[in-house]
Design a protein around this motif. Sequence first.
Motif, PDB file in Angstrom:
ATOM      1  N   LEU A   1       4.258   0.653   1.845  1.00  0.00           N
ATOM      2  CA  LEU A   1       4.039  -0.165   3.027  1.00  0.00           C
ATOM      3  C   LEU A   1       3.760  -1.607   2.623  1.00  0.00           C
ATOM      4  O   LEU A   1       3.222  -1.866   1.549  1.00  0.00           O
ATOM      5  CB  LEU A   1       2.868   0.401   3.834  1.00  0.00           C
TER       6      LEU A   1
ATOM      7  N   SER B   1       1.478   5.469   1.087  1.00  0.00           N
ATOM      8  CA  SER B   1       1.094   6.508   2.042  1.00  0.00           C
ATOM      9  C   SER B   1       0.313   7.636   1.360  1.00  0.00           C
ATOM     10  O   SER B   1      -0.463   8.320   2.000  1.00  0.00           O
ATOM     11  CB  SER B   1       2.326   7.082   2.735  1.00  0.00           C
ATOM     12  N   GLU B   2       0.515   7.822   0.077  1.00  0.00           N
ATOM     13  CA  GLU B   2      -0.187   8.853  -0.693  1.00  0.00           C
ATOM     14  C   GLU B   2      -0.723   8.221  -1.970  1.00  0.00           C
ATOM     15  O   GLU B   2      -0.027   7.433  -2.608  1.00  0.00           O
ATOM     16  CB  GLU B   2       0.755   9.990  -1.082  1.00  0.00           C
TER      17      GLU B   2
ATOM     18  N   LYS C   1       5.692   6.700   0.962  1.00  0.00           N
ATOM     19  CA  LYS C   1       6.127   5.457   1.596  1.00  0.00           C
ATOM     20  C   LYS C   1       5.383   4.281   0.998  1.00  0.00           C
ATOM     21  O   LYS C   1       4.178   4.327   0.794  1.00  0.00           O
ATOM     22  CB  LYS C   1       5.851   5.501   3.098  1.00  0.00           C
TER      23      LYS C   1
ATOM     24  N   SER D   1       0.861  -1.176   0.000  1.00  0.00           N
ATOM     25  CA  SER D   1       0.000   0.000   0.000  1.00  0.00           C
ATOM     26  C   SER D   1       0.901   1.231   0.000  1.00  0.00           C
ATOM     27  O   SER D   1       2.100   1.131   0.247  1.00  0.00           O
ATOM     28  CB  SER D   1      -0.940  -0.004   1.206  1.00  0.00           C
TER      29      SER D   1
END
Length: 67
Positions: free
Chosen positions: A39, A22-23, A37, A20
């Motif tokens: 993930l 972060s943005e 980031k 996934s």
Amino acid sequence: MTSTASLPMNFTLKTSLPFSLSEENCFLEPGATAKVKVLFDPNFKIDKVSGVLNGKINVAFPDHPHR
């Protein structure tokens, strides 16, 4: 990410599980830099055996025919 374009850029980022981001929606002015980031969900593999998972980040520009 760093924009090397001479115009502002508006784009979306997408990936698939177990990764996934972060943005997902980004906007960069010319020469601007942004951090995103990546993930990882370690609970994705339920067999408890190590392995390699590859993924891609897709970049899409709204109102643009190419990806």
